[in-house]
Design a protein around this motif. Structure first.
Motif, PDB file in Angstrom:
ATOM      1  N   TYR A   1      -1.022 -17.467  12.110  1.00 61.11           N
ATOM      2  CA  TYR A   1      -2.417 -17.588  12.630  1.00 61.11           C
ATOM      3  C   TYR A   1      -3.618 -17.615  13.799  1.00 61.11           C
ATOM      4  CZ  TYR A   1      -3.393 -17.538   7.154  1.00 61.11           C
ATOM      5  OH  TYR A   1      -3.725 -17.351   6.226  1.00 61.11           O
ATOM      6  N   LEU A   2      -2.030 -18.788  14.351  1.00 65.48           N
ATOM      7  CA  LEU A   2      -2.291 -19.114  15.017  1.00 65.48           C
ATOM      8  C   LEU A   2      -1.450 -17.573  17.132  1.00 65.48           C
ATOM      9  CD1 LEU A   2      -1.824 -21.514  17.975  1.00 65.48           C
ATOM     10  CD2 LEU A   2       0.146 -21.773  17.758  1.00 65.48           C
ATOM     11  N   ALA A   3      -0.655 -17.225  16.913  1.00 66.81           N
ATOM     12  CA  ALA A   3      -0.962 -15.792  17.272  1.00 66.81           C
ATOM     13  C   ALA A   3      -2.218 -15.133  17.139  1.00 66.81           C
ATOM     14  CB  ALA A   3       0.384 -14.633  16.811  1.00 66.81           C
ATOM     15  N   ARG A   4      -3.159 -15.077  16.683  1.00 67.47           N
ATOM     16  CA  ARG A   4      -4.179 -14.146  16.030  1.00 67.47           C
ATOM     17  C   ARG A   4      -5.357 -14.650  16.736  1.00 67.47           C
ATOM     18  NH1 ARG A   4      -2.265 -14.301  10.924  1.00 67.47           N
ATOM     19  NH2 ARG A   4      -1.145 -12.054  10.294  1.00 67.47           N
ATOM     20  N   GLU A   5      -4.863 -16.160  17.175  1.00 59.62           N
ATOM     21  CA  GLU A   5      -5.902 -16.745  17.851  1.00 59.62           C
ATOM     22  C   GLU A   5      -5.444 -15.908  19.304  1.00 59.62           C
ATOM     23  OE1 GLU A   5      -6.624 -21.016  16.498  1.00 59.62           O
ATOM     24  OE2 GLU A   5      -7.049 -20.180  15.076  1.00 59.62           O
ATOM     25  N   VAL A   6      -4.553 -17.027  19.888  1.00 59.78           N
ATOM     26  CA  VAL A   6      -4.058 -17.048  21.238  1.00 59.78           C
ATOM     27  C   VAL A   6      -3.432 -16.123  21.966  1.00 59.78           C
ATOM     28  CG1 VAL A   6      -3.643 -19.768  21.170  1.00 59.78           C
ATOM     29  CG2 VAL A   6      -1.938 -17.980  20.676  1.00 59.78           C
ATOM     30  N   GLY A   7      -2.842 -15.177  20.442  1.00 59.92           N
ATOM     31  CA  GLY A   7      -2.019 -13.837  21.043  1.00 59.92           C
ATOM     32  C   GLY A   7      -0.560 -14.085  21.142  1.00 59.92           C
ATOM     33  N   TRP A   8      -0.555 -12.660  20.740  1.00 58.12           N
ATOM     34  CA  TRP A   8       1.207 -12.687  20.536  1.00 58.12           C
ATOM     35  C   TRP A   8       2.169 -13.090  21.448  1.00 58.12           C
ATOM     36  CZ3 TRP A   8       3.426 -13.240  15.727  1.00 58.12           C
ATOM     37  CH2 TRP A   8       2.730 -12.962  14.304  1.00 58.12           C
ATOM     38  N   LYS A   9       1.455 -12.361  22.942  1.00 57.77           N
ATOM     39  CA  LYS A   9       2.652 -13.008  24.048  1.00 57.77           C
ATOM     40  C   LYS A   9       3.092 -13.711  24.617  1.00 57.77           C
ATOM     41  CE  LYS A   9       2.923 -10.336  28.686  1.00 57.77           C
ATOM     42  NZ  LYS A   9       2.292  -9.783  29.573  1.00 57.77           N
ATOM     43  N   LYS A  10       1.536 -15.140  23.875  1.00 60.57           N
ATOM     44  CA  LYS A  10       1.470 -15.670  24.209  1.00 60.57           C
ATOM     45  C   LYS A  10       2.269 -16.892  24.121  1.00 60.57           C
ATOM     46  CE  LYS A  10      -1.597 -19.736  25.716  1.00 60.57           C
ATOM     47  NZ  LYS A  10      -2.845 -20.333  26.246  1.00 60.57           N
ATOM     48  N   VAL A  11       2.301 -16.072  22.402  1.00 60.07           N
ATOM     49  CA  VAL A  11       3.249 -17.003  21.279  1.00 60.07           C
ATOM     50  C   VAL A  11       4.459 -17.041  21.829  1.00 60.07           C
ATOM     51  CG1 VAL A  11       4.193 -17.029  18.952  1.00 60.07           C
ATOM     52  CG2 VAL A  11       1.111 -16.979  19.405  1.00 60.07           C
ATOM     53  N   PHE A  12       5.074 -15.071  22.394  1.00 61.55           N
ATOM     54  CA  PHE A  12       6.311 -15.140  22.266  1.00 61.55           C
ATOM     55  C   PHE A  12       7.082 -15.900  24.065  1.00 61.55           C
ATOM     56  CE2 PHE A  12       9.768 -12.913  24.872  1.00 61.55           C
ATOM     57  CZ  PHE A  12      10.142 -12.171  23.296  1.00 61.55           C
ATOM     58  N   PHE A  13       5.844 -15.948  24.944  1.00 59.66           N
ATOM     59  CA  PHE A  13       6.582 -16.546  25.562  1.00 59.66           C
ATOM     60  C   PHE A  13       6.330 -18.551  25.894  1.00 59.66           C
ATOM     61  CE2 PHE A  13       5.919 -12.306  27.482  1.00 59.66           C
ATOM     62  CZ  PHE A  13       7.338 -12.408  28.490  1.00 59.66           C
ATOM     63  N   THR A  14       6.058 -18.987  24.481  1.00 60.24           N
ATOM     64  CA  THR A  14       5.806 -20.398  24.563  1.00 60.24           C
ATOM     65  C   THR A  14       7.016 -21.060  23.891  1.00 60.24           C
ATOM     66  OG1 THR A  14       3.331 -20.042  24.317  1.00 60.24           O
ATOM     67  CG2 THR A  14       4.334 -22.478  23.859  1.00 60.24           C
ATOM     68  N   ASN A  15       7.222 -21.957  24.287  1.00 57.23           N
ATOM     69  CA  ASN A  15       8.625 -22.520  24.004  1.00 57.23           C
ATOM     70  C   ASN A  15       8.058 -23.537  22.240  1.00 57.23           C
ATOM     71  OD1 ASN A  15       7.876 -25.532  23.724  1.00 57.23           O
ATOM     72  ND2 ASN A  15       7.983 -25.240  26.162  1.00 57.23           N
ATOM     73  N   LYS A  16       9.131 -23.999  22.007  1.00 55.30           N
ATOM     74  CA  LYS A  16       8.940 -24.272  20.513  1.00 55.30           C
ATOM     75  C   LYS A  16       8.419 -25.284  20.343  1.00 55.30           C
ATOM     76  CE  LYS A  16      12.742 -21.135  17.873  1.00 55.30           C
ATOM     77  NZ  LYS A  16      13.929 -21.611  16.927  1.00 55.30           N
ATOM     78  N   LEU A  17       8.745 -26.242  20.678  1.00 50.82           N
ATOM     79  CA  LEU A  17       7.624 -27.796  21.230  1.00 50.82           C
ATOM     80  C   LEU A  17       6.142 -27.332  21.558  1.00 50.82           C
ATOM     81  CD1 LEU A  17       8.266 -30.491  20.858  1.00 50.82           C
ATOM     82  CD2 LEU A  17       8.170 -30.229  23.272  1.00 50.82           C
ATOM     83  N   GLN A  18       6.057 -26.427  22.251  1.00 51.68           N
ATOM     84  CA  GLN A  18       4.843 -26.299  22.642  1.00 51.68           C
ATOM     85  C   GLN A  18       4.130 -25.994  21.694  1.00 51.68           C
ATOM     86  OE1 GLN A  18       4.916 -23.454  26.608  1.00 51.68           O
ATOM     87  NE2 GLN A  18       4.175 -25.778  27.354  1.00 51.68           N
ATOM     88  N   LEU A  19       4.666 -24.949  20.853  1.00 50.88           N
ATOM     89  CA  LEU A  19       4.165 -24.487  19.907  1.00 50.88           C
ATOM     90  C   LEU A  19       4.057 -24.426  18.542  1.00 50.88           C
ATOM     91  CD1 LEU A  19       5.957 -20.679  19.504  1.00 50.88           C
ATOM     92  CD2 LEU A  19       3.484 -21.445  19.471  1.00 50.88           C
TER      93      LEU A  19
END
Length: 151
Positions: free
Chosen positions: A116-134
């Motif tokens: 759901y978060l990836a659909r809001e912010v984009g999968w590329k951003k999720v890919f490059f965001t570290n786990k803590l930030q996610l």
């Protein structure tokens, strides 16, 4: 008059379908490129010249679904290099489908909440965001949703 024009659209149909043309047909295409360009357009001219010279690249002509599967096998550095090859590859390498595929292939688990978060912010951003930030972003999203449900 262009020799291809007299033979009708048969030669162009052969060129577009990838059927091997005789050497004579190739010579006709190559001897009057200006006429071919005027009658059939620049794309047909380039395509037929590529077929006749044997230098034609079929990779960009593959369906996007198949190209995305091929991209999944590449390292990210290779994807970045391929991205620069053409507009088509730039579009594919920047697509949400590619980055969703990359996240799912390289992450241990992709939760529903993460989707759901990836659909809001984009999968590329999720890919490059570290786990803590996610985790922080998912927590904020959950709180925002809870407060919206409460109202």
């Amino acid at each position: 008059m262009c020799p291809l024009y007299h033979s009708g659209h048969r030669v162009v149909a052969q060129v577009r379908s990838g059927v091997c043309l005789s050497r004579q047909a190739c010579a006709e295409v190559l001897c009057s490129p200006d006429q071919v360009k005027v009658v059939f357009g620049p794309n047909t001219l380039l395509y037929s010249q590529g077929l006749c010279s044997g230098d034609f690249d079929y990779l960009p002509r593959l369906p996007d679904r198949l190209l995305l599967r091929i991209l999944a096998c590449l390292e990210l550095e290779e994807v970045q290099q391929l991205r620069c090859a053409s507009r088509k590859f730039q579009k594919l390498c920047d697509s949400e489908e590619f980055w969703e595929q990359a996240v799912r292939a390289r992450c241990d688990t992709v939760t529903i909440e993460m989707g759901y978060l990836a659909r809001e912010v984009g999968w590329k951003k999720v890919f490059f965001t570290n786990k803590l930030q996610l985790q922080k972003q998912m927590s904020r999203r959950r709180q925002k949703q809870d407060s919206a449900d409460f109202v």
